[in-house]
Write a protein that holds these residues in place. Structure first.
Motif, PDB file in Angstrom:
ATOM      1  N   GLU A   1       6.397  96.658 -63.386  1.00  0.00           N
ATOM      2  CA  GLU A   1       5.910  97.688 -62.478  1.00  0.00           C
ATOM      3  C   GLU A   1       6.794  98.925 -62.498  1.00  0.00           C
ATOM      4  OE1 GLU A   1       5.473  96.012 -58.613  1.00  0.00           O
ATOM      5  OE2 GLU A   1       3.813  94.706 -59.205  1.00  0.00           O
ATOM      6  N   ARG A   2       8.035  98.749 -62.940  1.00  0.00           N
ATOM      7  CA  ARG A   2       8.949  99.876 -63.026  1.00  0.00           C
ATOM      8  C   ARG A   2       9.985  99.576 -64.104  1.00  0.00           C
ATOM      9  NH1 ARG A   2      13.034  99.110 -57.804  1.00  0.00           N
ATOM     10  NH2 ARG A   2      14.782  98.358 -59.058  1.00  0.00           N
TER      11      ARG A   2
ATOM     12  N   LEU B   1       6.477 104.322 -65.632  1.00  0.00           N
ATOM     13  CA  LEU B   1       7.341 103.211 -65.232  1.00  0.00           C
ATOM     14  C   LEU B   1       8.704 103.721 -64.797  1.00  0.00           C
ATOM     15  CD1 LEU B   1       6.543 100.612 -68.060  1.00  0.00           C
ATOM     16  CD2 LEU B   1       5.578 100.734 -65.750  1.00  0.00           C
TER      17      LEU B   1
END
Length: 316
Positions: free
Chosen positions: A96-97, A142
């Motif tokens: 997610e990042r 991201l």
């Protein structure tokens, strides 16, 4: 004033903890990239090795798991010489990042003939610079999702004596492998500094910094079989060189510091302390030719034209 003037001394063997962070290291399956990945794993981070060779990537991940207790390490297939594949490669990260990417992977040719990437670009310029240029574009969502992500670009001391020919970025007219390699690394370094200027102008939370490993030799690098094997003969033969240069494990130190040290700022250059060739990592003055923002801007525009994308713009 140095960005580290008020910070405690950096200890390359006692790194700050990075549990909960996720880092991507391109070319993390061998050479300096492997040691960057190993050291970041020792800090407790989740480390993803980007590699075009799945077998070598698996060998490197298995070795890190064997050396680092509880290592959180895995790999993705990443071919910087094929720009069309990069968007899919980023999707395969399944995160997610991303808290940092280390643009480390590179191709170095020793002899002619001139070779090209899948997209028809000169192989070293196309892989080392354009591949990372395009990859940054696809990673930006991201990176922007993290609180304070970092783009760390691995340059080379070989770039210090080179100058870009903006009219022949692809070495069509005068291909000399060592010079073309040095210029490809110089292009990467211009990119890393220009990226930070553009991110600052856009108010981004992502920062970009540039590092170089100094003189990093295989013969001074500790063995990590099967990733790297150093013979006794190579070690003894390289002993005199250790006065001036170092192994690739130490060549990783500037990049690792650029990822982990909270005192690091964007738009800076980090390298070894002793003559820029060996020793602990420090912030050093940006080389005079790298400070030429007009060259950086022209290179940026040319790279956008060649790739069809802009790394400072978040893709929709």
């Amino acid at each position: 004033m140095s960005s580290t003037s008020s910070a405690p001394p950096w200890n390359v063997r006692r790194l700050p903890r990075a549990v909960g962070s996720t880092f991507l290291v391109t070319g993390g399956n061998a050479g300096i990239g492997y040691f960057i990945a190993e050291q970041l794993s020792e800090a407790g981070a989740t480390v993803v090795l980007g590699s075009r060779n799945p077998a070598r990537a698996e060998a490197a991940t298995a070795l890190i798991r064997a050396r680092v207790a509880g290592a959180r390490v895995r790999s993705v297939r990443l071919d910087l010489a094929d720009l069309g594949s990069l968007r899919t490669a980023v999707k395969s990260l399944e995160v997610e990042r991303l808290d940092a990417v280390v643009h480390n992977a590179g191709v170095a040719l020793d002899d002619p003939p001139r070779r090209e990437t899948e997209d028809g670009h000169e192989l070293m310029f196309g892989t080392n610079h354009l591949g990372h240029f395009a990859l940054t574009h696809w990673l930006m969502p991201l990176l922007s999702a993290a609180p304070a992500a970092r783009v760390v670009t691995m340059g080379s001391f070989a770039a210090k004596s080179e100058r870009l020919d903006l009219d022949d970025l692809q070495s069509w007219h005068d291909f000399r492998p060592k010079r073309t390699y040095g210029r490809s690394k110089l292009a990467q370094m211009y990119f890393g500094l220009e990226l930070d200027r553009r991110l600052r102008a856009a108010g981004s939370t992502v920062m970009s910094t540039v590092v170089h490993p100094g003189g990093a030799l295989d013969s001074l690098t500790p063995s990590r079989p099967p990733v790297h094997v150093r013979t006794i003969g190579a070690r003894l033969g390289a002993a005199p060189a250790a006065l001036l240069v170092q192994g690739k494990h130490a060549g990783a130190w500037p990049a690792v510091r650029a990822v982990l040290d909270p005192a690091v700022q964007g738009g800076r250059l980090w390298g070894p302390r002793v003559f820029g060739l060996r020793g602990k990592p420090r912030c050093e003055p940006v080389w005079n030719h790298l400070a030429d923002t007009s060259v950086a801007a022209r290179l940026w525009d040319a790279s956008c034209d060649l790739t069809g994308i802009d790394p400072a713009a978040v893709p929709g």
